[in-house]
Design an enzyme around this catalytic site. Structure first.
Site, short mmCIF file in Angstrom:
data_model
loop_
_atom_site.label_atom_id
_atom_site.label_comp_id
_atom_site.label_asym_id
_atom_site.label_seq_id
_atom_site.Cartn_x
_atom_site.Cartn_y
_atom_site.Cartn_z
N CYS B 169 4.16 3.93 7.34
CA CYS B 169 4.92 3.79 6.09
C CYS B 169 6.40 3.55 6.32
O CYS B 169 7.16 3.38 5.37
CB CYS B 169 4.68 5.02 5.23
SG CYS B 169 2.91 5.25 4.95
N HIS B 309 12.11 8.47 0.23
CA HIS B 309 10.74 8.13 0.59
C HIS B 309 9.82 8.61 -0.54
O HIS B 309 8.93 7.89 -0.95
CB HIS B 309 10.39 8.76 1.93
CG HIS B 309 9.08 8.35 2.48
ND1 HIS B 309 8.72 7.03 2.63
CD2 HIS B 309 7.99 9.07 2.91
CE1 HIS B 309 7.48 6.96 3.13
NE2 HIS B 309 7.03 8.18 3.31
N GLU B 320 11.65 16.29 2.39
CA GLU B 320 12.73 15.31 2.24
C GLU B 320 13.92 15.93 1.50
O GLU B 320 15.07 15.68 1.85
CB GLU B 320 12.22 14.06 1.50
CG GLU B 320 13.26 12.95 1.49
CD GLU B 320 12.73 11.62 0.97
OE1 GLU B 320 11.60 11.58 0.45
OE2 GLU B 320 13.46 10.62 1.08
N LYS B 341 8.82 4.92 -5.86
CA LYS B 341 7.36 5.01 -5.73
C LYS B 341 6.72 5.60 -6.99
O LYS B 341 5.52 5.45 -7.20
CB LYS B 341 6.98 5.85 -4.51
CG LYS B 341 7.18 5.15 -3.18
CD LYS B 341 6.60 5.97 -2.03
CE LYS B 341 6.83 5.30 -0.68
NZ LYS B 341 8.20 5.50 -0.17
N HIS B 346 2.79 3.64 -3.55
CA HIS B 346 3.22 3.63 -2.15
C HIS B 346 2.68 2.38 -1.45
O HIS B 346 1.49 2.29 -1.18
CB HIS B 346 2.72 4.90 -1.47
CG HIS B 346 3.32 5.15 -0.11
ND1 HIS B 346 4.05 4.20 0.57
CD2 HIS B 346 3.30 6.25 0.69
CE1 HIS B 346 4.44 4.70 1.72
NE2 HIS B 346 4.00 5.93 1.81
N PHE B 405 3.43 8.09 9.07
CA PHE B 405 2.47 8.84 9.88
C PHE B 405 2.79 8.57 11.35
O PHE B 405 3.07 7.44 11.74
CB PHE B 405 1.04 8.39 9.59
CG PHE B 405 0.48 8.89 8.27
CD1 PHE B 405 1.15 9.86 7.53
CD2 PHE B 405 -0.72 8.39 7.79
CE1 PHE B 405 0.62 10.32 6.33
CE2 PHE B 405 -1.25 8.85 6.58
CZ PHE B 405 -0.58 9.81 5.86
#
Lengths: 83, 420
Positions: B169, B309, B320, B341, B346, B405
């Protein structure tokens, strides 16, 4: 199978698998130079010919094929051997 | 050699909107791009919603025979590249000559998290059902994630640096960061860069479902992606591409290009913690933001906006928030932080591209896009997330965060163009 019928089926394969312009597919058309069929497309075309006509298309046969007429002739010969 | 890098063209392609104007309007209005999955029968899946790009016609952007040799993610990339190219005022057709840059100094960097997974699934079925001899000769070039960058170079005639980033991502953000470095360091004068993804497929959806990563709010698709809200329950998959035209500032100025923002800094780090879970201490996320600030020559108090994010997973949004508090300390409360998002879903490897576009347009228009669906903030998410409504905001600088990830963290720093 009549030659015209083989040509139509070969043309159909070139249209669906290689997405060439319909008008460009004539017997004289050269696959590489005129139709921009690359080496990967040739393999894809060979697979489709095998499925469509229940024939074998070995790699050395692909190597000598240059025009659409050559494809039609190869198919016709392969079918006549099976008769 | 360090040169300034200008963002001069943006090509968003997402369920929320395609092309700069439609996409920006949707962000301002706080619309949601999430709906029921229609591209395959998802009725047996616990999650049945996503941000699908519908009515996408590849031949609007490329020849049919070209499209036939590309996976969907690659078609998205080529389409987004054309949108960005046209938006940069470089003409409707892919053409290196249009930008007045030597082909050898024109670069492409396009990231993708997963690459051509629909091709992979389709051809694996062919392998099982019809045997090895019927697997398409196009399968490998279609599924490898670097092919979006490869195809753009072929179509545009760009012969400079060409590569792909594959950091889940964070891939789109890494791609833009590398592109920025190429131009700033003098290895390229112009670069098409960003991310592309098309992984709303039976296997990928199943995998994300099994991870328990996705929102199961099937009854309210538009309300499913709710970053920082106490009722958030996972992210919502989306597809598309976000590509940008970056160029050396002197080139942009010499051709009189409209500049949305300066791409001014890039930070990278790794969590070194877990394959999927973010480090709750959030040191990795914090250090990549610090590094982006340092690289851009910004102090924390110079930043007015962060495009988070903000995935809408329980773990990300807390970690975050903690990272932003660590980096910005007393200034954290004065920042506007939003997760687009909440609207786009996403886009995985394309998210960084789409969100860099949102950030550049936010600076250009002086407006922070909102975090929609934020009704009841999680008590551990205590920043100003611009809830529900876009907000006019005079911005000097912004950050755009992406965490992938594998623990890959990337952060871009952007500055308003023409402000001291």
């Amino acid at each position: 199978m009549r030659e015209e019928e083989i040509f139509d089926k070969v043309k159909g394969i070139l249209l669906s698998k290689v997405a060439v312009a319909p008008d460009a597919v004539t017997p004289e058309a050269r696959l590489k130079e005129d139709l921009e069929v690359d080496s990967l497309d040739m393999v894809e075309m060979a697979m489709a010919l095998e499925d469509e006509f229940s024939i074998k298309v070995p790699d050395d046969a692909i190597a000598v094929i240059q025009t659409v007429a050559d494809v039609v002739e190869f198919v016709r010969d392969s079918l006549s051997v099976m008769d | 050699m360090t040169r300034r890098v200008a963002v001069t063209g943006v090509g968003p392609l997402a369920s929320l909107g395609t092309g700069r104007q439609g996409f920006w309007e949707a962000l301002l209005e706080g619309r949601s791009g999430i709906g029921e999955i229609t591209s395959f029968d998802a009725s047996a899946y616990p999650c049945r919603i996503a941000g699908e790009v519908r009515d996408f016609e590849p031949t609007d952007y490329m020849e049919r025979r070209e499209a036939q040799r590309m996976d969907r993610f690659c078609r998205f990339a080529v389409a987004a590249a054309r949108l960005a190219w046209e938006d940069a005022g470089l003409g409707p057709a892919p053409d290196a000559a249009a930008c007045g840059v030597e082909p050898g100094r024109a670069a492409v960097v396009v990231g993708s998290g997963i690459g051509g997974i629909s091709t992979f699934e389709e051809q694996y079925r062919v392998l099982l059902e019809r045997g090895a001899s019927r697997v398409s000769p196009h399968v490998v070039p279609m599924l490898i994630p670097n092919m979006a960058a490869g195809w753009i170079a072929i179509l545009w005639g760009f012969r400079g640096p060409n590569l792909s980033t594959v950091t889940a991502c964070a891939a789109g953000t890494h791609a833009l960061g590398i592109a920025y470095r190429l131009i700033a360091g003098g290895q390229a004068d112009l670069c098409i860069a960003g991310g592309a993804e098309a992984s709303i497929t039976p296997l990928a959806l199943a995998g994300f479902c099994s991870m328990r990563a996705l929102s199961l709010n099937n009854r309210d698709p538009a309300g499913a992606s709710r970053p920082f809200d106490s009722r958030r329950d996972g992210f919502v998959m989306a597809e598309g591409a976000g590509l940008l035209v970056l160029e050396a500032a002197e080139l942009a100025e010499s051709r009189g290009a409209r500049v949305y923002a300066e791409l001014a800094g890039f930070g990278m780090s790794a969590d070194a913690y877990h394959v999927t879970a973010p480090d709750p201490e959030a040191e990795g996320a914090a250090s990549c933001m610090r590094e982006a600030l340092r690289d851009a020559g910004l102090r924390p108090e110079d930043v007015d906006y962060i495009n988070a994010h903000g995935t809408s997973t329980p773990l990300n949004d807390r970690a975050e928030t903690a990272a932003i508090r660590k980096v910005f300390d007393g200034h954290a409360g004065r920042l506007a932080v939003s997760s687009t998002k909440s609207m786009t879903g996403h886009l995985l490897g394309a998210a960084g591209g789409i969100e860099a576009i949102a950030s550049a347009l936010a600076l250009y228009h002086g407006t922070a896009p909102p975090t929609i669906n934020l009704e009841e903030p999680d008590p551990q998410c205590d920043l100003d997330y611009v809830p529900q409504r876009a907000r006019p905001l005079d911005m000097r600088a912004a950050l755009s965060n992406s965490f992938g990830f594998g623990g890959h963290n990337a952060c871009l720093a952007l500055k308003a163009w023409g402000k001291p």
